[in-house]
Design an enzyme around this catalytic site. Structure first.
Site, short mmCIF file in Angstrom:
data_model
loop_
_atom_site.label_atom_id
_atom_site.label_comp_id
_atom_site.label_asym_id
_atom_site.label_seq_id
_atom_site.Cartn_x
_atom_site.Cartn_y
_atom_site.Cartn_z
N SER A 114 0.85 -1.18 0.00
CA SER A 114 0.00 0.00 0.00
C SER A 114 0.89 1.23 0.00
O SER A 114 2.09 1.15 0.25
CB SER A 114 -0.91 0.01 1.24
OG SER A 114 -0.15 0.23 2.42
N VAL A 178 2.92 -0.97 4.99
CA VAL A 178 2.33 0.34 5.27
C VAL A 178 3.46 1.36 5.36
O VAL A 178 4.50 1.11 5.97
CB VAL A 178 1.51 0.31 6.58
CG1 VAL A 178 2.37 -0.10 7.78
CG2 VAL A 178 0.84 1.67 6.83
N ILE A 209 7.16 -2.13 7.34
CA ILE A 209 7.10 -0.68 7.42
C ILE A 209 7.86 -0.12 6.20
O ILE A 209 9.04 -0.41 6.02
CB ILE A 209 7.73 -0.15 8.72
CG1 ILE A 209 7.08 -0.83 9.94
CG2 ILE A 209 7.59 1.36 8.78
CD1 ILE A 209 5.59 -0.66 10.04
N LYS A 210 7.16 0.65 5.40
CA LYS A 210 7.77 1.19 4.18
C LYS A 210 8.49 2.50 4.48
O LYS A 210 7.93 3.41 5.09
CB LYS A 210 6.72 1.43 3.10
CG LYS A 210 6.16 0.15 2.51
CD LYS A 210 5.13 0.43 1.42
CE LYS A 210 5.78 0.79 0.11
NZ LYS A 210 4.76 0.86 -0.99
N ILE A 211 9.74 2.55 4.03
CA ILE A 211 10.57 3.74 4.19
C ILE A 211 11.13 4.09 2.82
O ILE A 211 11.65 3.23 2.11
CB ILE A 211 11.73 3.47 5.18
CG1 ILE A 211 11.18 3.15 6.57
CG2 ILE A 211 12.69 4.66 5.23
CD1 ILE A 211 12.26 2.76 7.57
#
Length: 439
Positions: A114, A178, A209-211
């Site tokens: 997402s 996310v 966790i998207k970075i």
């Protein structure tokens, strides 16, 4: 600036959570908006795993008002993609009801990605979020706090659906991603704090966790990995930046101090179609026959060279020392796989990028096209010399790959920021309407 953060008093989702629920004494202002999320997320995230009926004519039914189609599972090319070639097909979309994902899973989808643009579309075009949003507004939540609560619920619910895949593969697959707030793309420390807290609040083993792979966030990636948090590194557009991402992952694993690294994993999301969109414009401006002949070839060529680098970096003494502690390779994930130019094959950014230990995340268009007429065979390293030739030919035409990557990164960050701000504006309008209606 306020950004991802109203996460702070957000309680972990499960009552039996063994991790500490204490918060950092100092959180970046960008993170403060998540502070008011609370323990009711756990009770509200219960899923009903039943299929729904719909008449929507599609191979898949996603984000519909009535849910998934509930048809019997059939073996598809997505199953073959994983079973025969070791590539995991993921779905680049998420919305309510999350049970719409069930038919996708049945047909071979093994994870979900997402981003702010996906949530902007999901929340602003659907009534499925209205009841929860109304409750949040009536309880006094500010707009960004409400946004994160809506997002966290979707991520938790989706993670639950993919847990069996996560368990079956021993943490290699079955992830839901996310992203931290796009407002933090140039904030190293803010990104670290936001990632840690978002991970704590979602409280699901299979969350990524998207970075973003911006220069300020490369150290963030290292620190978050070192904290034992699994990361999806996004917005990678160049080989040089990709190598920095790999190094951040390796540095993080080494700095973690963990004896067992098997549950700290990562994917590196290398964007594809956007490269051709920009490159084709540059080639058309050059206008020579040689330049025009290279249209539609740059993205796949660069991706093939990224895979070559992946093979090199995840071998040798340094990597083998980490493997002894259970470390898993940071898989390459092909993102931006939808075809923007109708003159190109609709599987252009999927079919040539098939290879072991990779992920292909596909939106509806690419997913349906590949299921319908995609061919499953290893292709990613079938023509490396040709890819090198294309890469060099573009350089000889005066194209600077690193500058292209920098421009695309800037455009990607700006696009996500605009989606984020647009959605907050839409939610504010909804909140105003609710308040007016209540008077």
């Amino acid at each position: 600036m306020a950004s991802i953060s109203n996460l702070a008093n957000l309680a972990p989702a499960t009552a039996t959570n063994s991790r500490s629920s204490s918060t950092s004494s100092v959180l970046p202002r960008s993170f403060l908006n998540l502070r008011s999320l609370n323990a009711k997320l756990s009770s509200s995230s219960h899923l009903s795993l039943r299929h729904h009926q719909t008449s929507r004519p599609s191979l898949f039914v996603g984000c519909s008002a009535s849910g998934g189609n509930g048809s019997a599972a059939k073996r598809t090319t997505l199953h073959d993609l994983y079973d025969k070639e070791g590539q995991s097909p993921w779905y680049d979309n998420l919305c309510r009801p999350v049970t719409d994902l069930l038919p996708f899973i049945a047909r071979g989808v093994r994870g979900v990605t997402s981003n702010p643009a996906i949530f902007q579309k999901a929340i602003s075009t659907s009534n499925a979020y209205n009841d929860q949003f109304r409750t949040l507004v009536e309880s006094g939540k500010d707009i960004e706090s409400a946004y994160w609560e809506l997002v966290v619920k979707d991520i938790q619910d989706a993670c639950k659906l993919f847990e069996p895949i996560y368990d079956q593969t021993e943490a290699e697959d079955g992830y839901v991603s996310v992203e931290v707030s796009p407002r933090l793309a140039d904030d190293t420390n803010g990104t670290v704090e936001a990632a840690k807290y978002l991970h704590k609040v979602v409280d699901r083993r299979n969350v990524y966790i998207k970075i973003p792979a911006t220069a300020p966030c490369i150290p963030s990636i290292r620190d978050v990995i070192a904290s034992g948090i699994s990361v999806n590194v996004t917005l990678i557009f160049s080989i040089a930046r990709y190598e920095a991402v790999i190094d951040a992952y390796l540095d993080g694993l080494e700095a973690s101090g963990l004896d067992d690294l098997s549950r700290v994993t990562s994917v590196a999301s290398f964007f594809v179609s956007r490269v051709d969109t920009l490159m084709d414009k540059m080639l058309e401006k050059i206008g020579t026959p040689e330049a025009l002949d290279l249209r539609g070839k740059a993205a796949v060529a660069q991706a093939a060279l990224a895979y070559k680098l992946y093979q090199k970096k995840f071998s040798g003494p340094r990597w083998e020392a980490l493997v002894k502690k259970g470390a898993k390779k940071q898989r390459l994930l092909w993102a931006s796989t939808s075809v923007k130019n109708p003159a190109y094959s609709d599987t252009l950014y999927v079919a040539p990028l098939i290879g072991p230990d990779t992920v292909s995340t596909m939106p509806d268009q690419a997913l349906e096209a590949f299921i319908d007429h995609g061919t499953v065979k290893r292709t990613i390293d079938a023509n490396v010399s040709e890819a090198e030739g294309i890469y060099s030919a573009l350089e000889k035409l005066g194209i600077d790959w690193n500058k292209v990557g920098e421009q695309l990164e800037e455009e990607g960050v700006d696009s996500f920021k605009k989606s984020f701000e647009s959605l907050l504006g839409t939610l504010q309008d909804k909140a105003n309407t609710l308040k007016l209606a209540s008077h």
